[in-house]
Design an enzyme around this catalytic site. Structure first.
Site, PDB file in Angstrom:
ATOM      1  N   HIS A 167       0.769   5.211   1.191  1.00  0.00           N
ATOM      2  CA  HIS A 167       0.087   6.221   1.998  1.00  0.00           C
ATOM      3  C   HIS A 167       0.164   7.567   1.277  1.00  0.00           C
ATOM      4  CE1 HIS A 167       0.260   4.001   5.981  1.00  0.00           C
ATOM      5  NE2 HIS A 167       1.220   3.368   5.335  1.00  0.00           N
ATOM      6  N   HIS A 209       0.831  -1.198   0.000  1.00  0.00           N
ATOM      7  CA  HIS A 209       0.000   0.000   0.000  1.00  0.00           C
ATOM      8  C   HIS A 209       0.867   1.251   0.000  1.00  0.00           C
ATOM      9  CE1 HIS A 209       0.712  -1.327   4.118  1.00  0.00           C
ATOM     10  NE2 HIS A 209       0.743  -0.053   4.457  1.00  0.00           N
TER      11      HIS A 209
END
Ligand code: AMP
Ligand code: ZN
Length: 138
Positions: free
Chosen positions: A99, A97
């Protein structure tokens, strides 16, 4: 598989979805480190950057400008950090992922490195350059 982001993807647990296409989902980070703190994940389970194939990397990064601009327009931050943690102890969810962290005056967020400018000589920089280059895929 016991992956919290796969559970978000298959609807087992709820999320605040911001953007979705065939390959990618963007949703609000539950901790809201700063206002608008967003995560972008691939729909296929990839552990971290070391396992990221080119196609998945493209799929993820191509949506970053759109979401970054939306955050900018929505909240008028003074800036925005893009962060990606890989491996323990930095990484806590082992589904790749990114951010997106909008930044505000005195938001309390600490995202920095030490400034080591002037501490190393040419030999050191050349050594690092060589070491990294010899490990790149040609
Ligand atoms: P990292 O340390 O880079 O692995 O960050 C994982 C991030 O996932 C943290 O910022 C958590 O707040 C976030 N997170 C964990 N569970 C959820 C969830 N169910 N919904 C949204 N964000 C989550
Ligand atoms: Zn997963």
């Amino acid at each position: 598989m016991d992956c919290i982001f796969c559970k978000i993807l298959n609807g087992e647990i709820p999320s605040y979805k911001l953007y979705e296409d065939d390959n990618v989902l963007a949703f609000l980070d539950i901790t809201q480190g700063t206002k608008g703190h967003t995560l972008i994940i691939p729909k296929n389970h990839v552990k971290n950057v070391y396992e990221l194939d080119k196609k998945t990397a493209e799929d993820i990064f191509r949506v970053v400008p759109n979401i970054a601009n939306a955050l900018k327009k929505a909240f008028n931050p003074i800036g925005l950090n893009i962060v990606n943690n890989n491996d323990k102890p930095l990484q806590s969810v082992f589904h790749f992922h990114i951010h997106l962290i909008p930044r505000y005056e005195e938001d309390g967020a600490i995202i920095s490195t030490i400034n080591n400018y002037g501490k190393f000589d040419n030999e050191y920089f050349n050594e690092l350059t060589l070491k990294i280059k010899e490990n790149l895929n040609k």
